[in-house]
Design a protein around this motif. Structure first.
Motif, PDB file in Angstrom:
ATOM      1  N   GLY A  57       0.619  -1.104   0.539  1.00  0.00           N
ATOM      2  CA  GLY A  57       0.040   0.130   0.119  1.00  0.00           C
ATOM      3  C   GLY A  57       0.758   1.561   0.369  1.00  0.00           C
ATOM      4  O   GLY A  57       0.341   2.127  -0.842  1.00  0.00           O
ATOM      5  N   LEU A  58       2.172   1.042   1.103  1.00  0.00           N
ATOM      6  CA  LEU A  58       3.103   2.418   0.762  1.00  0.00           C
ATOM      7  C   LEU A  58       3.506   2.835  -0.755  1.00  0.00           C
ATOM      8  O   LEU A  58       3.334   3.540  -0.934  1.00  0.00           O
ATOM      9  CB  LEU A  58       3.645   2.096   2.022  1.00  0.00           C
ATOM     10  CG  LEU A  58       4.785   3.479   1.963  1.00  0.00           C
ATOM     11  CD1 LEU A  58       4.152   4.600   2.342  1.00  0.00           C
ATOM     12  CD2 LEU A  58       5.601   2.716   3.741  1.00  0.00           C
ATOM     13  N   ARG A  59       4.260   1.252  -0.641  1.00  0.00           N
ATOM     14  CA  ARG A  59       4.816   1.842  -2.195  1.00  0.00           C
ATOM     15  C   ARG A  59       4.583   2.200  -3.844  1.00  0.00           C
ATOM     16  O   ARG A  59       4.341   2.835  -4.831  1.00  0.00           O
ATOM     17  CB  ARG A  59       5.438  -0.082  -2.520  1.00  0.00           C
ATOM     18  CG  ARG A  59       5.960   0.691  -4.111  1.00  0.00           C
ATOM     19  CD  ARG A  59       7.163   1.556  -4.101  1.00  0.00           C
ATOM     20  NE  ARG A  59       8.131   1.781  -5.384  1.00  0.00           N
ATOM     21  CZ  ARG A  59       8.366   2.055  -6.040  1.00  0.00           C
ATOM     22  NH1 ARG A  59       8.296   3.642  -5.078  1.00  0.00           N
ATOM     23  NH2 ARG A  59       9.376   2.478  -7.085  1.00  0.00           N
ATOM     24  N   ALA A  60       2.452   1.793  -3.346  1.00  0.00           N
ATOM     25  CA  ALA A  60       1.873   1.583  -4.290  1.00  0.00           C
ATOM     26  C   ALA A  60       1.055   3.538  -4.353  1.00  0.00           C
ATOM     27  O   ALA A  60       1.017   3.619  -5.889  1.00  0.00           O
ATOM     28  CB  ALA A  60       0.060   0.483  -4.360  1.00  0.00           C
ATOM     29  N   GLY A  61       0.586   3.754  -3.305  1.00  0.00           N
ATOM     30  CA  GLY A  61       0.710   5.456  -2.868  1.00  0.00           C
ATOM     31  C   GLY A  61       2.110   6.299  -3.279  1.00  0.00           C
ATOM     32  O   GLY A  61       1.340   7.091  -4.228  1.00  0.00           O
ATOM     33  N   ALA A  62       3.098   5.724  -3.315  1.00  0.00           N
ATOM     34  CA  ALA A  62       3.989   6.346  -3.238  1.00  0.00           C
ATOM     35  C   ALA A  62       4.371   6.591  -5.558  1.00  0.00           C
ATOM     36  O   ALA A  62       4.201   7.780  -6.149  1.00  0.00           O
ATOM     37  CB  ALA A  62       5.207   6.008  -3.114  1.00  0.00           C
ATOM     38  N   LEU A  63       3.953   5.667  -5.737  1.00  0.00           N
ATOM     39  CA  LEU A  63       3.807   5.292  -7.393  1.00  0.00           C
ATOM     40  C   LEU A  63       2.423   6.318  -8.009  1.00  0.00           C
ATOM     41  O   LEU A  63       2.767   7.079  -8.666  1.00  0.00           O
ATOM     42  CB  LEU A  63       3.765   3.674  -8.261  1.00  0.00           C
ATOM     43  CG  LEU A  63       5.075   2.695  -7.758  1.00  0.00           C
ATOM     44  CD1 LEU A  63       4.700   1.918  -7.904  1.00  0.00           C
ATOM     45  CD2 LEU A  63       5.735   3.585  -8.577  1.00  0.00           C
ATOM     46  N   ALA A  64       1.788   6.340  -7.523  1.00  0.00           N
ATOM     47  CA  ALA A  64      -0.141   6.754  -7.459  1.00  0.00           C
ATOM     48  C   ALA A  64       0.330   8.252  -7.308  1.00  0.00           C
ATOM     49  O   ALA A  64      -0.917   9.297  -8.396  1.00  0.00           O
ATOM     50  CB  ALA A  64      -1.080   6.156  -6.952  1.00  0.00           C
ATOM     51  N   PHE A  65       0.794   8.417  -5.815  1.00  0.00           N
ATOM     52  CA  PHE A  65       0.666  10.212  -5.807  1.00  0.00           C
ATOM     53  C   PHE A  65       1.962  11.014  -6.062  1.00  0.00           C
ATOM     54  O   PHE A  65       1.959  11.555  -5.436  1.00  0.00           O
ATOM     55  CB  PHE A  65      -0.168  10.275  -4.595  1.00  0.00           C
ATOM     56  CG  PHE A  65      -1.973   9.292  -4.747  1.00  0.00           C
ATOM     57  CD1 PHE A  65      -2.600  10.238  -5.813  1.00  0.00           C
ATOM     58  CD2 PHE A  65      -1.716   8.610  -3.916  1.00  0.00           C
ATOM     59  CE1 PHE A  65      -3.506   8.900  -5.789  1.00  0.00           C
ATOM     60  CE2 PHE A  65      -2.621   7.644  -4.289  1.00  0.00           C
ATOM     61  CZ  PHE A  65      -4.260   7.989  -4.553  1.00  0.00           C
ATOM     62  N   GLY A  66       3.188  10.174  -5.671  1.00  0.00           N
ATOM     63  CA  GLY A  66       4.441  10.580  -5.658  1.00  0.00           C
ATOM     64  C   GLY A  66       5.169  10.924  -4.176  1.00  0.00           C
ATOM     65  O   GLY A  66       5.787  11.841  -4.311  1.00  0.00           O
ATOM     66  N   TRP A  67       4.383  10.207  -3.385  1.00  0.00           N
ATOM     67  CA  TRP A  67       4.952  10.458  -1.540  1.00  0.00           C
ATOM     68  C   TRP A  67       5.918  10.093  -1.760  1.00  0.00           C
ATOM     69  O   TRP A  67       6.861   9.111  -2.211  1.00  0.00           O
ATOM     70  CB  TRP A  67       4.111   8.964  -1.120  1.00  0.00           C
ATOM     71  CG  TRP A  67       2.890   8.890  -1.209  1.00  0.00           C
ATOM     72  CD1 TRP A  67       2.036  10.881  -1.305  1.00  0.00           C
ATOM     73  CD2 TRP A  67       1.761   8.254  -0.561  1.00  0.00           C
ATOM     74  NE1 TRP A  67       0.303  10.023  -1.101  1.00  0.00           N
ATOM     75  CE2 TRP A  67       0.620   9.025  -0.541  1.00  0.00           C
ATOM     76  CE3 TRP A  67       1.939   7.266  -0.437  1.00  0.00           C
ATOM     77  CZ2 TRP A  67      -0.610   8.267  -0.330  1.00  0.00           C
ATOM     78  CZ3 TRP A  67       0.649   6.240   0.128  1.00  0.00           C
ATOM     79  CH2 TRP A  67      -0.658   6.700   0.162  1.00  0.00           C
ATOM     80  N   SER A  68       7.032  10.629  -0.861  1.00  0.00           N
ATOM     81  CA  SER A  68       8.491  10.869  -0.650  1.00  0.00           C
ATOM     82  C   SER A  68       8.662  11.030   0.617  1.00  0.00           C
ATOM     83  O   SER A  68       7.919  12.354   0.952  1.00  0.00           O
ATOM     84  CB  SER A  68       9.186  11.317  -1.888  1.00  0.00           C
ATOM     85  OG  SER A  68       8.206  13.018  -1.400  1.00  0.00           O
ATOM     86  N   LEU A  69       9.796  10.778   1.163  1.00  0.00           N
ATOM     87  CA  LEU A  69      10.067  11.335   2.217  1.00  0.00           C
ATOM     88  C   LEU A  69      10.859  12.487   2.011  1.00  0.00           C
ATOM     89  O   LEU A  69      11.338  13.033   1.026  1.00  0.00           O
ATOM     90  CB  LEU A  69      11.338  10.440   2.863  1.00  0.00           C
ATOM     91  CG  LEU A  69      10.244   8.993   3.565  1.00  0.00           C
ATOM     92  CD1 LEU A  69      10.776   8.071   4.636  1.00  0.00           C
ATOM     93  CD2 LEU A  69       9.680   9.812   4.624  1.00  0.00           C
ATOM     94  N   PRO A  70      10.677  13.023   3.048  1.00  0.00           N
ATOM     95  CA  PRO A  70      11.961  14.769   2.843  1.00  0.00           C
ATOM     96  C   PRO A  70      13.338  14.185   2.353  1.00  0.00           C
ATOM     97  O   PRO A  70      13.841  13.123   3.115  1.00  0.00           O
ATOM     98  CB  PRO A  70      12.276  15.318   3.837  1.00  0.00           C
ATOM     99  CG  PRO A  70      10.843  14.759   4.509  1.00  0.00           C
ATOM    100  CD  PRO A  70      10.603  13.905   4.586  1.00  0.00           C
ATOM    101  N   ARG A  71      13.679  14.823   1.273  1.00  0.00           N
ATOM    102  CA  ARG A  71      15.397  14.419   0.728  1.00  0.00           C
ATOM    103  C   ARG A  71      16.524  15.750   0.772  1.00  0.00           C
ATOM    104  O   ARG A  71      16.382  17.077   1.280  1.00  0.00           O
ATOM    105  CB  ARG A  71      15.237  14.641  -0.214  1.00  0.00           C
ATOM    106  CG  ARG A  71      14.259  13.343  -0.730  1.00  0.00           C
ATOM    107  CD  ARG A  71      14.013  13.342  -2.442  1.00  0.00           C
ATOM    108  NE  ARG A  71      14.920  12.994  -3.564  1.00  0.00           N
ATOM    109  CZ  ARG A  71      15.341  11.544  -3.669  1.00  0.00           C
ATOM    110  NH1 ARG A  71      14.255  10.891  -2.655  1.00  0.00           N
ATOM    111  NH2 ARG A  71      16.021  10.899  -4.036  1.00  0.00           N
TER     112      ARG A  71
END
Length: 208
Positions: free
Chosen positions: A186-200
């Motif tokens: 779910g976390l990775r799918a959300g990242a792919l779908a919505f561009g979720w990322s941690l502060p870089r």
């Protein structure tokens, strides 16, 4: 029963990751042997490194050579069908997300079953989930997926840590695995779908 559950997760993860390796071979227009190489090292690479570190005897594919047979068969199958996929890179990303959650959970579960400490089990889950893809990207001359802007390794950590945490809370093995898979994927799918990322990290001038 417990050992069988680990084997089942390994089976599914191996098939999924083998497909991603073979699809990378298709993007590089490799021959069928190249497909088999990339598919196989992606499918069993992470699990092999995990077993070597854990000193687990025998290594998964030495104990079950049928893993190799399936890797070869799946890779050859992709060689003849990859052209049917319109966006191979997008498919690689989504299959990789599924394989990531599967292998992170399986790796943590196997390490825990061998009596390793929770932090070690979580680390083994991450290694199992990520290193096959790293090998695939290096051999396929692709930008490594672990450097993607979206959340990636974190999703593996979440799957592995969720399994260990839920098991420690006394949840059944089936429920712990299901929740861990759902959390990581779910976390990775959300990242792919919505561009979720941690502060870089951002470069800045040193203090003077």
């Amino acid at each position: 029963m417990f050992e069988n559950s680990i084997i089942l997760l390994d089976w599914i993860g191996i098939v999924v990751f083998t497909i991603t390796g073979a699809l990378v071979a298709s993007r590089n227009q490799m021959d069928v042997i190249g497909f088999i190489l990339l598919g196989t090292v992606t499918g069993i690479g992470g699990g092999t490194i995990r077993d070597l570190i854990l000193d687990a005897h025998p290594v998964l594919w030495l104990d079950r050579p049928q893993y190799l047979v399936v890797c070869v068969a799946v890779s050859i199958g992709v060689f003849f069908t990859a052209h049917l996929v319109t966006s191979r890179y997008r498919l690689i990303l989504w299959l990789d997300a599924l394989g990531l959650a599967l292998f992170a959970t399986a790796g943590a579960e196997k390490a825990a079953s061998l009596g390793e400490a929770p932090i070690v089990a979580i680390t083994m889950g991450v290694i199992t989930a990520c290193f096959g893809g790293i090998i695939r990207d290096v051999l396929g001359k692709e930008d490594s997926i672990i450097f993607s802007h979206e959340i990636y390794v974190t999703a593996a950590v979440v799957s592995a840590a969720s399994y260990i945490s839920f098991s420690a809370l006394g949840l059944s093995r089936e429920l712990a695995v299901g929740l861990a898979l759902a959390a990581g994927f779910g976390l990775r799918a959300g990242a792919l779908a919505f561009g979720w990322s941690l502060p870089r990290y951002k470069p800045r001038a040193p203090d003077t």
